[in-house]
Motif scaffolding. Structure first.
Motif, mmCIF file in Angstrom:
data_model
loop_
_atom_site.group_PDB
_atom_site.id
_atom_site.type_symbol
_atom_site.label_atom_id
_atom_site.label_comp_id
_atom_site.label_asym_id
_atom_site.label_seq_id
_atom_site.Cartn_x
_atom_site.Cartn_y
_atom_site.Cartn_z
ATOM 1 N N GLY A 185 0.798 -1.219 0.000
ATOM 2 C CA GLY A 185 0.000 0.000 0.000
ATOM 3 C C GLY A 185 0.829 1.266 0.000
ATOM 4 N N MET A 186 0.182 2.360 -0.347
ATOM 5 C CA MET A 186 0.831 3.650 -0.544
ATOM 6 C C MET A 186 1.520 4.177 0.709
ATOM 7 N N ILE A 187 0.921 4.002 1.872
ATOM 8 C CA ILE A 187 1.536 4.524 3.097
ATOM 9 C C ILE A 187 2.870 3.831 3.354
ATOM 10 N N PHE A 188 2.920 2.515 3.237
ATOM 11 C CA PHE A 188 4.170 1.758 3.383
ATOM 12 C C PHE A 188 5.181 2.200 2.335
ATOM 13 N N ASP A 189 4.703 2.361 1.094
ATOM 14 C CA ASP A 189 5.596 2.757 0.003
ATOM 15 C C ASP A 189 6.262 4.094 0.294
ATOM 16 N N ILE A 190 5.495 5.067 0.754
ATOM 17 C CA ILE A 190 6.012 6.418 0.977
ATOM 18 C C ILE A 190 6.860 6.498 2.241
ATOM 19 N N ILE A 191 6.383 5.899 3.312
ATOM 20 C CA ILE A 191 7.070 6.033 4.602
ATOM 21 C C ILE A 191 8.332 5.186 4.680
ATOM 22 N N PHE A 192 8.300 3.984 4.130
ATOM 23 C CA PHE A 192 9.428 3.069 4.313
ATOM 24 C C PHE A 192 10.138 2.701 3.021
ATOM 25 N N LEU A 193 9.407 2.185 2.072
ATOM 26 C CA LEU A 193 10.027 1.621 0.877
ATOM 27 C C LEU A 193 10.714 2.680 0.013
ATOM 28 N N ASN A 194 10.182 3.890 -0.014
ATOM 29 C CA ASN A 194 10.786 4.961 -0.806
ATOM 30 C C ASN A 194 12.237 5.203 -0.370
ATOM 31 N N ASP A 195 12.474 5.294 0.935
ATOM 32 C CA ASP A 195 13.842 5.510 1.439
ATOM 33 C C ASP A 195 14.737 4.312 1.138
ATOM 34 N N TYR A 196 14.216 3.115 1.307
ATOM 35 C CA TYR A 196 14.991 1.903 1.042
ATOM 36 C C TYR A 196 15.427 1.850 -0.423
ATOM 37 N N MET A 197 14.497 2.090 -1.331
ATOM 38 C CA MET A 197 14.801 2.045 -2.762
ATOM 39 C C MET A 197 15.746 3.182 -3.161
#
Length: 147
Positions: free
Chosen positions: A117-129
């Motif tokens: 979901g978008m919240i996980f993508d923005i809060i966590f996965l964006n920084d990881y990627m």
């Protein structure tokens, strides 16, 4: 859908940077912390238009497999790889190269969407990627500027 945009200035010719960015072996070096390996399709050297590569790596503590395909390529200015199978709902990575006074400006535009979901993508996965892409770009820059 999150979008990561990175710009890297490299003191090397455009063709060299373009080839390093699509080199499977260089990619594996840049992701050694994840144990990433090319296991099917093009597994070494320069990936070409319409070729695929299947990667196996440990991300976020879980072994994952992802297959991407080069869907667009215009040497030495542009190529795109897109996920055709893997953990993301979708993933598209555009690579742009601009020659400026015998140097290269390399620009990445990375779009992704996870099934979480978008919240996980923005809060966590964006920084990881972003960190993964920055490591990749730093290695491309280092190799290109060495010789």
């Amino acid at each position: 859908m999150p979008v990561i945009e990175l710009v890297t200035h490299i003191n090397a010719p455009i063709g060299k940077c373009f080839n390093l960015a699509r080199n499977i072996d260089v990619h594996m070096l840049s992701t050694r912390q994840t144990g990433e390996k090319a296991i099917a399709g093009r597994t070494s050297g320069l990936i070409e238009l319409n070729e695929t590569v299947t990667w196996r790596a440990k991300h976020l503590g879980v072994w994952q497999t992802l297959t991407s395909k080069i869907t667009e390529m215009e040497y030495p200015n542009f190529f795109t790889d897109e996920m055709v199978k893997g953990a993301f709902k979708n993933m598209r990575h555009e690579h742009y190269f601009y020659s400026i006074n015998a140097q290269t400006l390399m620009k990445d535009i990375f779009r992704f969407e996870s099934p979480v979901g978008m919240i996980f993508d923005i809060i966590f996965l964006n920084d990881y990627m972003t960190r993964l892409l920055e490591k990749r770009n730093a290695l491309i820059k280092e190799i290109a500027e060495m010789s």
